[in-house]
Design a protein around this motif. Structure first.
Motif, mmCIF file in Angstrom:
data_model
loop_
_atom_site.group_PDB
_atom_site.id
_atom_site.type_symbol
_atom_site.label_atom_id
_atom_site.label_comp_id
_atom_site.label_asym_id
_atom_site.label_seq_id
_atom_site.Cartn_x
_atom_site.Cartn_y
_atom_site.Cartn_z
ATOM 1 N N GLY A 1 -2.886 8.470 -11.488
ATOM 2 C CA GLY A 1 -3.503 8.901 -10.242
ATOM 3 C C GLY A 1 -2.561 9.709 -9.368
ATOM 4 O O GLY A 1 -1.361 9.808 -9.634
ATOM 5 N N ILE A 2 -3.143 10.314 -8.332
ATOM 6 C CA ILE A 2 -2.400 11.040 -7.301
ATOM 7 C C ILE A 2 -2.744 10.395 -5.963
ATOM 8 O O ILE A 2 -3.930 10.215 -5.645
ATOM 9 C CB ILE A 2 -2.793 12.523 -7.268
ATOM 10 C CG1 ILE A 2 -2.526 13.194 -8.609
ATOM 11 C CG2 ILE A 2 -2.049 13.257 -6.152
ATOM 12 C CD1 ILE A 2 -3.161 14.568 -8.731
ATOM 13 N N THR A 3 -1.744 10.020 -5.193
ATOM 14 C CA THR A 3 -1.987 9.358 -3.918
ATOM 15 C C THR A 3 -2.809 10.258 -3.002
ATOM 16 O O THR A 3 -2.419 11.391 -2.716
ATOM 17 C CB THR A 3 -0.666 8.991 -3.224
ATOM 18 O OG1 THR A 3 0.119 8.195 -4.121
ATOM 19 C CG2 THR A 3 -0.914 8.212 -1.944
ATOM 20 N N SER A 4 -3.955 9.752 -2.551
ATOM 21 C CA SER A 4 -4.891 10.561 -1.774
ATOM 22 C C SER A 4 -5.024 10.071 -0.338
ATOM 23 O O SER A 4 -4.626 10.755 0.595
ATOM 24 C CB SER A 4 -6.256 10.576 -2.472
ATOM 25 O OG SER A 4 -7.170 11.418 -1.801
ATOM 26 N N TRP A 5 -5.590 8.864 -0.132
ATOM 27 C CA TRP A 5 -5.779 8.374 1.245
ATOM 28 C C TRP A 5 -6.023 6.875 1.225
ATOM 29 O O TRP A 5 -5.981 6.233 0.189
ATOM 30 C CB TRP A 5 -6.948 9.093 1.929
ATOM 31 C CG TRP A 5 -8.290 8.887 1.263
ATOM 32 C CD1 TRP A 5 -8.760 9.525 0.152
ATOM 33 C CD2 TRP A 5 -9.325 7.981 1.661
ATOM 34 N NE1 TRP A 5 -10.012 9.083 -0.174
ATOM 35 C CE2 TRP A 5 -10.395 8.136 0.734
ATOM 36 C CE3 TRP A 5 -9.469 7.077 2.707
ATOM 37 C CZ2 TRP A 5 -11.576 7.391 0.830
ATOM 38 C CZ3 TRP A 5 -10.653 6.344 2.809
ATOM 39 C CH2 TRP A 5 -11.688 6.503 1.887
ATOM 40 N N GLY A 6 -6.263 6.321 2.379
ATOM 41 C CA GLY A 6 -6.573 4.907 2.523
ATOM 42 C C GLY A 6 -6.918 4.616 3.966
ATOM 43 O O GLY A 6 -6.609 5.411 4.868
ATOM 44 N N ARG A 7 -7.559 3.496 4.191
ATOM 45 C CA ARG A 7 -7.921 3.077 5.548
ATOM 46 C C ARG A 7 -6.823 2.176 6.054
ATOM 47 O O ARG A 7 -6.691 1.027 5.655
ATOM 48 C CB ARG A 7 -9.258 2.337 5.503
ATOM 49 C CG ARG A 7 -9.888 2.101 6.869
ATOM 50 C CD ARG A 7 -10.622 3.348 7.350
ATOM 51 N NE ARG A 7 -11.073 3.182 8.714
ATOM 52 C CZ ARG A 7 -12.216 2.598 9.067
ATOM 53 N NH1 ARG A 7 -13.021 2.113 8.140
ATOM 54 N NH2 ARG A 7 -12.562 2.502 10.332
ATOM 55 N N GLY A 8 -5.975 2.709 6.953
ATOM 56 C CA GLY A 8 -4.819 1.957 7.413
ATOM 57 C C GLY A 8 -3.728 1.934 6.359
ATOM 58 O O GLY A 8 -3.795 2.611 5.336
ATOM 59 N N CYS A 9 -2.702 1.138 6.603
ATOM 60 C CA CYS A 9 -1.583 0.987 5.670
ATOM 61 C C CYS A 9 -1.378 -0.492 5.389
ATOM 62 O O CYS A 9 -0.901 -1.223 6.265
ATOM 63 C CB CYS A 9 -0.304 1.579 6.255
ATOM 64 S SG CYS A 9 -0.348 3.366 6.484
ATOM 65 N N GLY A 10 -1.776 -0.911 4.206
ATOM 66 C CA GLY A 10 -1.581 -2.305 3.844
ATOM 67 C C GLY A 10 -2.528 -3.270 4.518
ATOM 68 O O GLY A 10 -2.272 -4.478 4.545
ATOM 69 N N ASP B 1 0.848 -1.194 0.000
ATOM 70 C CA ASP B 1 0.000 0.000 0.000
ATOM 71 C C ASP B 1 0.881 1.242 0.000
ATOM 72 O O ASP B 1 2.069 1.187 0.317
ATOM 73 C CB ASP B 1 -0.864 -0.005 1.264
ATOM 74 C CG ASP B 1 -2.096 0.885 1.178
ATOM 75 O OD1 ASP B 1 -2.313 1.509 0.125
ATOM 76 O OD2 ASP B 1 -2.844 0.944 2.173
ATOM 77 N N ALA B 2 0.277 2.369 -0.361
ATOM 78 C CA ALA B 2 0.873 3.663 -0.038
ATOM 79 C C ALA B 2 0.518 3.962 1.418
ATOM 80 O O ALA B 2 -0.408 3.369 1.974
ATOM 81 C CB ALA B 2 0.320 4.745 -0.961
ATOM 82 N N CYS B 3 1.236 4.873 2.056
ATOM 83 C CA CYS B 3 0.980 5.136 3.470
ATOM 84 C C CYS B 3 1.251 6.607 3.776
ATOM 85 O O CYS B 3 1.549 7.401 2.883
ATOM 86 C CB CYS B 3 1.846 4.221 4.335
ATOM 87 S SG CYS B 3 1.291 4.049 6.057
ATOM 88 N N GLN B 4 1.131 6.970 5.046
ATOM 89 C CA GLN B 4 1.310 8.359 5.446
ATOM 90 C C GLN B 4 2.672 8.874 5.003
ATOM 91 O O GLN B 4 3.700 8.258 5.250
ATOM 92 C CB GLN B 4 1.171 8.489 6.970
ATOM 93 C CG GLN B 4 1.238 9.923 7.456
ATOM 94 C CD GLN B 4 1.045 10.020 8.963
ATOM 95 O OE1 GLN B 4 0.804 9.032 9.636
ATOM 96 N NE2 GLN B 4 1.166 11.220 9.479
ATOM 97 N N GLY B 5 2.671 10.003 4.314
ATOM 98 C CA GLY B 5 3.896 10.582 3.768
ATOM 99 C C GLY B 5 3.999 10.406 2.271
ATOM 100 O O GLY B 5 4.780 11.089 1.604
ATOM 101 N N ASP B 6 3.207 9.456 1.719
ATOM 102 C CA ASP B 6 3.200 9.239 0.271
ATOM 103 C C ASP B 6 2.194 10.126 -0.444
ATOM 104 O O ASP B 6 2.201 10.213 -1.685
ATOM 105 C CB ASP B 6 2.874 7.772 -0.048
ATOM 106 C CG ASP B 6 3.996 6.828 0.342
ATOM 107 O OD1 ASP B 6 5.165 7.218 0.218
ATOM 108 O OD2 ASP B 6 3.691 5.696 0.773
ATOM 109 N N SER B 7 1.305 10.771 0.299
ATOM 110 C CA SER B 7 0.259 11.612 -0.293
ATOM 111 C C SER B 7 0.845 12.591 -1.304
ATOM 112 O O SER B 7 1.910 13.176 -1.084
ATOM 113 C CB SER B 7 -0.457 12.410 0.796
ATOM 114 O OG SER B 7 -1.221 11.570 1.620
#
Length: 257
Positions: free
Chosen positions: A209-218, A184-190
């Motif tokens: 695409g542009i990295t936006s958000w996600g629920r958790g990391c991976g 997954d992408a994670c905090q700091g990859d936005s």
């Protein structure tokens, strides 16, 4: 791949990524700029040609910000539609062997579900980890758009306790990542680009695409219905650049006038 990726840093600390669009403009996420005040922007630097944050890389360049354009329809509430911004630099980027602009997709390009794309950044590699010093990348497969839309409705309901009939239509988003989780992408990859092949063979890779958000990391998300809301995951959520090409072109034209 060349270094199309940039690091946005606030007083020396990395907080978001971005992609080189032209020698004067950076493509990133709107949520990276909760403030566009002169005071905040004066502390932000854009590092181009960055790879290892511990050293000065061969083609590394540092820029001040002249202006930030956040999409007028952006709203921070999930599903965070129109999560896109353009950063104008004070000076021109010197392109080189490594430092290159990203390619934008054509409006009608079709990248089928299951296509393997690449996300890069200096974001966390696990939910409670530290930011890595070296640019990392992860390979993620595109999720079927219908499944992506359904998942986003489910996540938003669990977070905001709203009925499906009250949900905003998902119009500017795509998903990528395995149902089992683990990548997954994670905090700091936005703000960084989701790079995908725009065809077969020698076709160019484009910022789909542009990295936006996600629920958790991976976190896995294939069996979310069997989990309590706090344990549910989601694929990586990205702004669909194809749908926002007119806005990007308009802002670039305005910047030249």
């Amino acid at each position: 791949m060349p270094l199309t990726q940039v690091s946005l840093q606030n007083r020396g600390s990395h907080f978001c990524g971005g992609a080189i669009l032209t020698d004067r403009w950076i493509l990133t996420a709107a949520h990276c700029f909760t403030s566009v005040s002169e005071e905040f922007l004066s502390g932000v630097r854009v590092l181009v040609g960055e790879f290892d944050r511990r050293v000065v890389d061969e083609e590394e360049q540092v820029f001040l910000i002249k202006s930030v354009s956040v999409h007028e329809k952006y709203h921070h509430a999930l599903p965070m539609n129109y999560d896109i911004a353009l950063v104008e630099l004070e000076q021109h980027i010197t392109m080189g062997a490594q430092v290159q602009p990203v390619c934008l997709p054509l409006p009608d390009v079709t990248v089928p579900p299951g296509t393997t794309c690449v996300v890069g950044g200096w974001g966390r590699t696990k939910e409670r980890g530290r930011l890595p010093a070296v640019l990392r990348e992860v390979h993620l497969d595109l999720v079927n758009p219908a499944k992506c839309k359904y998942l986003l409705h489910t996540v938003r309901r669990s977070l905001l306790s709203q009925r499906a009939g009250q949900l905003q239509p998902v119009t500017t988003i795509l998903c990528a990542g395995p149902e089992r989780g683990g990548k997954d992408a994670c905090q700091g990859d936005s703000g960084g680009p989701l790079l995908c092949p725009a065809g077969s063979g020698s076709a160019p890779w484009v910022a789909l695409g542009i990295t936006s958000w996600g629920r958790g990391c991976g976190r896995g998300w294939g069996s979310d219905s069997n989990r309590p809301p706090s344990k549910r995951g989601s694929p990586g959520i990205f702004t669909d650049v194809r749908l926002l090409l007119p806005w990007i072109k308009q802002k670039l034209r305005e910047g030249r006038s």
